[in-house]
Design a protein around this motif. Structure first.
Motif, PDB file in Angstrom:
ATOM      1  N   ILE A 183       2.983 -23.179  61.431  1.00  0.00           N
ATOM      2  CA  ILE A 183       3.611 -24.035  61.958  1.00  0.00           C
ATOM      3  C   ILE A 183       3.110 -24.690  63.443  1.00  0.00           C
ATOM      4  N   GLY A 184       1.836 -24.234  63.504  1.00  0.00           N
ATOM      5  CA  GLY A 184       0.919 -25.172  64.519  1.00  0.00           C
ATOM      6  C   GLY A 184       0.419 -26.293  64.193  1.00  0.00           C
ATOM      7  N   ASP A 185       0.263 -26.383  62.872  1.00  0.00           N
ATOM      8  CA  ASP A 185      -0.258 -27.573  62.126  1.00  0.00           C
ATOM      9  C   ASP A 185       0.713 -28.703  61.698  1.00  0.00           C
ATOM     10  N   GLY A 186       0.756 -29.667  62.408  1.00  0.00           N
ATOM     11  CA  GLY A 186       1.691 -30.698  62.320  1.00  0.00           C
ATOM     12  C   GLY A 186       1.505 -31.447  60.925  1.00  0.00           C
ATOM     13  N   THR A 187       0.365 -31.717  60.616  1.00  0.00           N
ATOM     14  CA  THR A 187       0.007 -32.482  59.206  1.00  0.00           C
ATOM     15  C   THR A 187       0.282 -31.634  58.041  1.00  0.00           C
ATOM     16  N   ARG A 188       0.251 -30.350  58.150  1.00  0.00           N
ATOM     17  CA  ARG A 188       0.511 -29.580  57.027  1.00  0.00           C
ATOM     18  C   ARG A 188       2.074 -29.367  57.034  1.00  0.00           C
ATOM     19  N   GLN A 189       2.593 -29.272  58.059  1.00  0.00           N
ATOM     20  CA  GLN A 189       4.171 -29.414  58.173  1.00  0.00           C
ATOM     21  C   GLN A 189       4.801 -30.486  57.588  1.00  0.00           C
ATOM     22  N   VAL A 190       4.434 -31.956  57.937  1.00  0.00           N
ATOM     23  CA  VAL A 190       4.943 -33.089  57.409  1.00  0.00           C
ATOM     24  C   VAL A 190       4.822 -33.087  55.754  1.00  0.00           C
TER      25      VAL A 190
END
Length: 460
Positions: free
Chosen positions: A142-149
């Motif tokens: 959840i701290g990794d914005g790119t992975r979340q998107v």
């Protein structure tokens, strides 16, 4: 885009049951129900939840299916058909379609987490890891914005690929594939749980009612979840009902969907709690139960590598059956009311939901400092608005309309003609008096709990 489309219909009754059950069976069953049961004492909460399904969930589900089957329209078009274009009752339809759009935008973010965890399970990422390391994996995600998107995009794309195929060739066909797989995966996990050392404790926890642990908050939680878990107030059931023929057994269909949904929630709870108890952990782990506690459990037990794969595949399938129904509720509006073709409607909505969902994907990383409502992150704020306010308001409006303002009693009786006369009388009493009161209490409690009253008062 203004091409007249032949209206979709379910090809078989089982296709509708599986699709509607797939809508109801989502992360709320596999993820939310076990942890709120754990937080609220187990057996007593389960009994209250089952009672609330009967007095809140079923009457509204029957009402939404009636509206859809009678009008053969989407949620907005149904109220236009019944009351006219200038009627304020169209607001109930708008509320439900808007709720479906908002919920899909952030639900697909959570659903994306399941894809990430399926991949990690396949890699054996939990095997041999310490509890601290496994808990850190979720924080890292959840701290990794790119992975979340990326995960959010992947789930929207999967939903698009199914819904664009239409009612029969898309939703119904895939529901007949996804739901049996989901049942099979859940059954394997349930059998494993019942063969584990925690089986007896799990059964006792889930079905022994200790009312000393039941609080007023627990009752409200059960009532609220009974409404949310059946996909009510989201335009889904009205839309799916509109693909039924008018002679369908609406009460029977509602009962089957509710029973499937409830059975899966209970079986999922038993499957999860049995392995949790087997390793001496506690069930009241909150929202982290699935993404933190369960991976830790699988890292400690024999066969944990394979069980982790099965488990996260299960919740990924459950999430997908829900996202396709959320998308279809909106697509039906564009097709019915705006004359769009299915390809254009589905693609446009998928793009919009992806864009609107990006802030939710970035809520705990790049946009972590943005708190639109009090100290809540964007994800929590938009979930609060949709789940706590929009859904209960939509359900309240529908129950009041059907109980008090849908004047043609003969139409309503004809829609339930496949059931005994006493069923209509009981349902009509519930939808007039009991159900709207229960939903109003939940709405009031949610507004009070959120601090909205205090916030409004502070403005003056």
């Amino acid at each position: 885009m203004n091409n007249v489309q032949p209206r979709g219909q379910w090809a078989t009754r089982i296709g509708f049951i599986l699709a509607a059950a797939g809508s109801a069976v989502g992360l709320g069953n596999i993820w939310k129900f076990p942890y709120i049961a754990g937080q609220n004492g187990g057996g007593a909460f389960v009994l209250v939840y089952l009672f609330c399904i009967a007095i809140v969930g079923l009457p509204i589900m029957i009402s939404e299916l009636m509206i859809g089957a009678h009008t053969q329209k989407d949620a907005v078009g149904a109220f236009t058909f019944l009351e006219g274009k200038r009627s304020p009752w169209r607001l109930a339809g708008w509320f439900s379609v808007a709720a479906a759009f908002i919920i899909l935008s952030y639900y697909s973010v959570v659903a994306g987490w399941t894809l990430e965890y399926v991949w990690r399970a396949l890699q054996g990422a939990f095997v041999g890891q310490s509890p601290e390391a496994i808990e850190g994996m979720f924080g890292g995600l959840i701290g990794d914005g790119t992975r979340q998107v990326i995960c959010h995009f992947a789930f929207i794309a999967l939903s698009l690929g199914i819904v664009i195929g239409g009612v029969h060739k898309g939703i119904e066909r895939w529901s007949k594939i996804l739901m049996p797989i989901l049942f099979g995966l859940l059954l394997l996990l349930f059998i494993n749980g019942m063969l584990s050392a925690g089986a007896a404790e799990s059964l006792h926890f889930m079905f022994y009612p200790d009312f000393s642990k039941l609080t007023p908050v627990s009752v409200l939680e059960a009532m609220g979840h009974s409404f949310y878990t059946l996909s009510l107030g989201m335009a889904i059931i009205v839309t799916y009902g509109s693909y039924l023929s008018k002679g369908s057994n609406i009460v029977g269909a509602s009962l089957r969907v509710a029973l499937l949904d409830t059975a899966i929630a209970l079986i999922a709870g038993l499957a999860i709690f049995s392995v949790v108890f087997a390793v001496g952990m506690q069930p009241a782990a909150g929202p982290g139960l699935v993404f933190k506690t369960i991976p830790i459990v699988f890292s400690k037990i024999p066969g944990g590598y394979f069980l982790a794969i099965l488990f996260f595949l299960l919740i990924a399938f459950a999430a997908l059956t829900s996202t396709i129904s959320l998308m279809e509720a909106q697509v039906a509006y564009l097709i019915d009311e705006r004359g769009w073709n299915r390809k254009a409607a589905t693609t446009t909505l998928a793009i919009l939901c992806f864009i609107v969902g990006i802030p939710s994907a970035l809520s705990y990383n790049m946009l972590g400092s943005w708190t639109p409502l009090g100290d809540r992150a964007f994800f929590d704020s938009i979930d609060l608005v949709a789940s706590n306010y929009m859904l209960p308001i939509s359900g309240l409006l529908i129950s009041i309309y059907v109980g008090w303002f849908w004047k043609n009693e003969q139409d309503k009786k004809e829609m339930l003609a496949a059931s005994p006369a006493w069923v209509y009388s009981l349902w009509h009493f519930m939808i007039r008096y009991i159900t709207p009161l229960a939903v109003a209490i939940v709405l009031y409690a949610k507004v009070k709990e959120s601090g909205l009253f205090a916030y409004i008062a502070s403005l003056f």
